[in-house]
Structure formats: structure tokens, C-alpha cells
Design a protein around this motif. Structure first.
Motif, PDB file in Angstrom:
ATOM      1  N   LEU A 176       0.758  -1.280  -0.055  1.00 28.30           N
ATOM      2  CA  LEU A 176      -0.039   0.031   0.009  1.00 28.30           C
ATOM      3  C   LEU A 176       1.032   1.299  -0.120  1.00 28.30           C
ATOM      4  O   LEU A 176       0.480   2.200  -0.791  1.00 28.30           O
ATOM      5  N   PRO A 177       1.763   1.365   0.899  1.00 24.25           N
ATOM      6  CA  PRO A 177       2.672   2.680   0.570  1.00 24.25           C
ATOM      7  C   PRO A 177       3.312   2.846  -0.469  1.00 24.25           C
ATOM      8  O   PRO A 177       3.502   4.041  -1.005  1.00 24.25           O
ATOM      9  N   LEU A 178       3.835   1.849  -1.243  1.00 25.43           N
ATOM     10  CA  LEU A 178       4.188   2.112  -2.625  1.00 25.43           C
ATOM     11  C   LEU A 178       3.282   2.359  -3.492  1.00 25.43           C
ATOM     12  O   LEU A 178       3.681   3.508  -4.470  1.00 25.43           O
TER      13      LEU A 178
ATOM     14  N   SER B 147      -1.418   7.904   7.255  1.00 28.81           N
ATOM     15  CA  SER B 147      -1.490   7.294   8.754  1.00 28.81           C
ATOM     16  C   SER B 147      -0.153   6.727   8.787  1.00 28.81           C
ATOM     17  O   SER B 147      -0.092   5.744   7.991  1.00 28.81           O
ATOM     18  N   ALA B 148       0.511   6.847   9.948  1.00 28.61           N
ATOM     19  CA  ALA B 148       1.534   6.205   9.960  1.00 28.61           C
ATOM     20  C   ALA B 148       1.479   4.730  10.380  1.00 28.61           C
ATOM     21  O   ALA B 148       2.097   3.715  10.222  1.00 28.61           O
ATOM     22  N   ASP B 149       0.057   4.232  10.673  1.00 31.92           N
ATOM     23  CA  ASP B 149      -0.380   2.944  11.271  1.00 31.92           C
ATOM     24  C   ASP B 149      -0.971   2.013   9.938  1.00 31.92           C
ATOM     25  O   ASP B 149      -1.482   1.194  10.238  1.00 31.92           O
ATOM     26  N   LEU B 150      -0.809   2.514   8.876  1.00 33.49           N
ATOM     27  CA  LEU B 150      -1.317   2.220   7.662  1.00 33.49           C
ATOM     28  C   LEU B 150      -0.781   0.556   7.564  1.00 33.49           C
ATOM     29  O   LEU B 150       0.511   0.360   7.785  1.00 33.49           O
ATOM     30  N   PRO B 151      -1.565  -0.307   7.051  1.00 32.25           N
ATOM     31  CA  PRO B 151      -1.078  -1.668   6.978  1.00 32.25           C
ATOM     32  C   PRO B 151      -0.073  -1.587   5.672  1.00 32.25           C
ATOM     33  O   PRO B 151      -0.383  -1.074   4.508  1.00 32.25           O
TER      34      PRO B 151
ATOM     35  N   SER C 239      -5.250  12.340   1.444  1.00 26.60           N
ATOM     36  CA  SER C 239      -5.076  11.883   2.811  1.00 26.60           C
ATOM     37  C   SER C 239      -5.708  10.562   2.761  1.00 26.60           C
ATOM     38  O   SER C 239      -6.864  10.102   2.096  1.00 26.60           O
ATOM     39  N   VAL C 240      -4.878   9.683   3.497  1.00 27.83           N
ATOM     40  CA  VAL C 240      -5.270   8.069   3.536  1.00 27.83           C
ATOM     41  C   VAL C 240      -5.260   7.867   5.202  1.00 27.83           C
ATOM     42  O   VAL C 240      -4.100   8.194   5.857  1.00 27.83           O
ATOM     43  N   THR C 241      -6.201   7.810   5.776  1.00 29.97           N
ATOM     44  CA  THR C 241      -6.363   7.636   7.237  1.00 29.97           C
ATOM     45  C   THR C 241      -6.925   5.970   7.642  1.00 29.97           C
ATOM     46  O   THR C 241      -7.711   5.575   6.933  1.00 29.97           O
ATOM     47  N   HIS C 242      -6.160   5.664   8.649  1.00 29.89           N
ATOM     48  CA  HIS C 242      -6.440   4.302   9.297  1.00 29.89           C
ATOM     49  C   HIS C 242      -7.498   4.280  10.296  1.00 29.89           C
ATOM     50  O   HIS C 242      -7.037   5.173  11.478  1.00 29.89           O
TER      51      HIS C 242
END
Length: 525
Positions: A286-288, A313-317, A350-353
Motif C-alpha cells: 500500500l505505501p508504494l 497515517s503512520a499505522d497503515l498496513p 489523505s489516507v487515514t487508518h
């Protein structure tokens, strides 16, 4: 049968489903009506009729008791007059029932009051008392207040039975009119739905034919357009030709690219309009994926001097199971729209967990917010309609009006809903929330248990079951794997094997499960 198969069956049998729904509704209404009618008869109307008949019987008995009392008080030949009075009373018929209304009669006298030998004037009709008749006991009290005897009447219930039959027949006859109207409405609705469904099928067939025609035509148009674009790229590399015809070549190139963009939108719309369109999840970092989108949009925003920011979010899977092609298509469409409809200001991606469940499911919110031209409240309900465009300079100049329609359909296929809020001249925000399954990272794969590490001997299922488990794991068929494991759990000897594969299944590590199965002794698989 999965949800998609159920939806296809319902869509293919919509006429039958509509008729079944109508039938169930009207049969329910009919049952409720009949139940209410019967309850009204049993609990309300019949008791009232019985009470009315009983009251009439009491009045009749009172009138006859008055006659008997007059005979007892004023007769000189008491025995003879009393018997004549009783005979006349017993032969009187009620015209309402066409027969005698006194079914049984008994008379007990107070001989001390009338001065006659004890038991000489008591009277009782022959036969047994009527159990269904109205029993009325009338005390015979003289004008001096002295009890002269008791007259016991069994008044026939024929009047009640006659009244009950008449009223019940009238009630159901009048109710049958309502039943007839209900059935007529039922038939009218069934016919109306049949005609509406036929018209709907014709419209759908026409729409599908139109969509297929657009897909075929646009597909055929794309081939010569690609050739035009190829030659314009060659011409651009020829400096001598560009010096003389640069304006014309650039115009041809831009026009062809714009036309190709419209054709691609129509092709994509025709594909999303097909029932066979499915989502194909696979393992995605996901981050890539998000960084790639940021790199692509940053250039477009920079060209228009827009500030582009992103917050993840820092805690994204890290690794998730998702159709990355479709997710990328949705987000690119929203981001490109934000750039296109924003003249100045900024765009935020934005992408939020939001939360994580115990079975490694993550709820993630994707949002694109801009400070563009915005959308009026009354126009928000139209933006997802195919080919629908807002009336502004940008949409009049470019676009097919299919981007948001395609995005909405893809988001719904992923089990979510594309939402929007907007204020004219202030900007818009589009967002959707997906439930993503996280899968094992490379480090976790290295720590996966090996068959050689198993301390206790495993009793493995048959070769057919192991091959079926491998096939289901390769297909990421979660429901199929769970059904298979449920069957294995019924056998006590396979409990250790089930415990070994459960961690892979709970964390959706199907690829690792296949690797683990392949490491078992070859004779077992």
C-alpha cells in the motif's frame, strides 16, 4: 451461492421476484383481513348478539311470569285457571323463529302463601332441559311483597341461532366486496408490474445494445487514433518539419490525445456497465501504491502552480489484499478532477487508518480535498449520472462526464460508497472507506512454521483434500477454505493439521499456505 451470483439471479428473474413480492404482500393482507374479520365476529359481534337474545328471552320470561302471578293472585278456581294459563303459555309461538319459544317450563309454588295443599299445583314439562337454551328463573312476588313461587323457563335459543346466521351471512357478504376489491387491486398491480417489467427489459436491452455499440465503435476508433499519435510523435522528432508545421502538428497531437481520452472513458464505462466485471484482489504494498500516485499528481499540480499535500497515517498496513489497478484508477480520477477544477489554492490527498478488527481487517479512508470551483447542492445528486456534466467553462471544454460514474461503480464493487461534500467557490471533498485485509510481510513469511519443526506427528488428509486446499488457497477463496476446514474439524485425527494451517487462514496468508503445503513430503500431496 455468493452475493454476486444471488444478485445476477435476482436481476435475471426480476419479473418473477416482483410477482412473488406482490403475491406475498397481498396474501399477507388477505390473511390479516380474514383473521381480523373472524376475530371481530368471535370477540365482538357474536357476544353482542348472544347478549341481545338473552335479554329478549329474559323479557319474554318476565312477561309470562306476570301472567302467572296474576292468575295466582286473582283466580277463584286456581287449579283450573293455572293449568289453562300454562297451556296457553306453552303453545305460544314466536314468529321470528316459527316455533314455540318456551322449550321447557317448571313451576314451584309457596303453598303457605296461596292456601293450597302442598305439591298440588307444581308443574314441569316432560323431557330433559335444553342445554343451549336460555335459563331464566322468575320469582313470583305478589303486590304485598310475598313470594308466591318461582317459575323456571328454558327459552329456546332458536332466535339467537337465526339472528347469528343472518348477521354472519350479512357480515361475510359485505366483507366479500372488500375482498373482491383487494383481489382486483392485486391483479391490477400484477398486470401493471408485468407491463412495467416488459418495458424495463426492453429499455435495458436497448441500453446494453447502445453500450456494446459504443464499445465496438470506440474500440475501432482507437486503432487509427493510435496511428495518428504515433506519426505526430515521429513528426515532432523531425526538427525541419517542426520548424515549418509545428503549430499544426501540435494541434493534431493535442486533439488526438483528447479524443483518445474520451474514447478510453467510454470504453471503460462500457466495461463497468457489464455484469461480468469483477474485482481481482492481490497482494499489494500500500505505501508504494500511494507514493506512486503522489509522484504522478505532483507534476500536474506543479504545472498549474497548485499546492499539493498528502497525509498518510503512520499505522497503515504495509501489505494488503486489494485490486490495485481499480484502486489506482479511482484515486487517479479523483486527483485529476481536483487538479482540473482547481484554478488556485491547494489539493490535499489523505489516507487515514480508522480501525483494525481482530481478523486483520483494516478500515481505511481515502480522501481528496481541493479548493476548486465547487459544486452547488442541487447539482450534487447529478454528478454520478453517466454523461452528466456541470455547466461550467471547464466541463464545456473537455471531458466525457463518465469519470465519476466509473469511479462510483468501481467503489461499489469494492463494497463501499463514494461520498462527496462541496461548497461553490470554496472547494470539494470526495472520499470513500474501504475494508482492506492485511497479509504477512516478508519478515513474517520467513518466520512461518516449517513442517520439519513440527514436534508431534501430523495426520494429513487425503491427497485429494490437500490438492483442493492448495487450489482454494491459490484462488484466495476464503469461503471455500473455511468450509473445507470446517469439514476437517469434524475428524479428530486432523486436529493438529487444522491448528497448523489456521494462522495462515486467519491472516489471509494464502500464498504462504501454498508454500507450506508444498514443503510437505511429496508422497502426501
Amino acid at each position: 451461492m455468493n452475493n454476486r451470483q444471488i444478485q445476477r439471479w435476482l436481476k435475471g428473474n426480476s419479473n418473477l421476484v416482483n410477482h412473488l413480492v406482490i403475491a406475498i404482500i397481498f396474501l399477507t393482507l388477505l390473511a390479516v383481513f380474514l383473521w381480523s374479520l373472524d376475530r371481530y365476529w368471535q370477540k365482538t359481534l357474536q357476544p353482542r348478539l348472544y347478549l341481545a337474545a338473552k335479554t329478549q328471552a329474559s323479557i319474554l320470561a318476565q312477561s309470562q311470569g306476570t301472567v302467572l302471578l296474576g292468575t295466582l293472585e286473582h283466580s277463584n278456581a286456581l287449579a283450573e285457571d293455572l293449568m289453562n294459563t300454562i297451556r296457553q303459555m306453552l303453545i305460544v309461538e314466536d314468529p321470528a323463529i316459527g316455533g314455540r319459544y318456551i322449550h321447557h317450563f317448571s313451576l314451584e309454588l309457596n303453598y303457605d302463601a296461596i292456601g293450597a295443599p302442598a305439591g298440588s299445583l307444581d308443574y314441569s314439562t316432560e323431557g330433559t332441559p335444553c342445554p343451549d337454551c336460555f335459563r331464566v328463573d322468575i320469582p313470583l312476588i305478589s303486590h304485598m311483597g310475598e313470594l308466591m313461587g318461582v317459575a323456571m323457563f328454558d327459552i329456546s335459543d332458536a332466535y339467537f341461532r337465526s339472528l347469528r346466521a343472518e348477521m354472519k351471512s350479512k357480515l361475510y357478504a359485505e366483507s366479500s366486496i372488500a375482498l373482491g376489491l383487494l383481489v382486483a387491486v392485486w391483479l391490477a398491480l400484477a398486470i401493471m408490474f408485468q407491463r412495467l417489467n416488459s418495458a424495463k427489459l426492453l429499455i435495458e436491452a436497448s441500453d446494453q445494445a447502445k453500450t456494446k455499440f459504443m464499445a465496438n465503435v470506440t474500440h475501432e476508433l482507437r486503432t487509427p487514433l493510435n496511428a495518428i499519435l504515433g506519426y505526430t510523435q515521429l513528426y515532432k522528432q523531425n526538427s525541419a518539419l517542426m520548424q515549418e508545421h509545428s503549430h499544426g502538428i501540435e494541434t493534431i497531437d493535442r486533439s488526438a490525445e483528447h479524443l483518445l481520452l474520451l474514447i478510453n472513458d467510454i470504453l471503460e464505462f462500457s466495461r463497468t456497465d457489464e455484469d461480468s466485471l469483477t474485482i481481482h484482489p492481490r497482494e499489494v504494498k500500500l505505501p508504494l501504491l500511494l507514493r506512486t500516485l503522489v509522484d504522478m499528481i505532483s507534476i500536474s499540480a506543479e504545472v498549474k502552480n497548485l499546492t499539493f499535500t498528502h497525509v498518510f497515517s503512520a499505522d497503515l498496513p504495509d501489505m494488503v489484499l486489494v485490486d490495485d489497478k481499480r484502486l489506482r484508477q479511482i484515486l487517479l480520477n479523483l486527483l485529476h478532477n481536483a487538479v482540473k477544477f482547481t484554478h488556485s489554492g491547494q489539493i490535499n490527498f489523505s489516507v487515514t487508518h480508522l480501525k483494525q478488527s481482530r481478523d486483520h481487517r483494516h478500515k481505511v479512508r481515502f480522501s481528496v480535498k481541493d479548493t476548486g470551483i465547487g459544486i452547488a447542492k442541487e447539482q450534487l445528486q447529478h454528478i454520478f449520472i453517466p454523461f452528466q456534466q456541470l455547466d461550467n467553462d471547464i466541463t464545456r471544454a473537455e471531458g466525457s462526464g463518465l469519470g465519476l460514474t466509473i469511479s462510483q461503480r468501481l467503489v461499489r464493487l469494492m463494497g463501499a460508497e463514494l461520498e462527496v461534500r462541496s461548497v461553490p467557490e470554496q472547494g470539494s471533498e470526495f472520499w470513500f472507506e474501504l475494508e482492506l485485509r492485511s497479509i504477512a510481510t516478508a519478515a513474517e513469511m520467513e518466520n512461518a512454521p516449517e513442517p520439519s519443526q513440527i514436534n508431534t506427528p501430523l495426520v494429513l488428509p487425503s491427497q485429494d483434500i490437500l490438492q483442493q486446499l492448495q487450489l482454494l488457497a491459490r484462488q484466495h477463496n476464503v469461503l471455500g477454505i473455511r468450509e473445507l476446514v470446517k469439514d476437517l474439524e469434524l475428524h479428530h485425527e486432523y486436529q493438529a493439521f487444522v491448528q497448523k494451517i489456521q494462522p495462515f487462514i486467519r491472516q489471509y496468508r494464502f500464498k504462504q499456505l501454498v508454500v507450506w503445503l508444498n514443503q510437505l513430503p511429496s508422497d502426501d500431496i
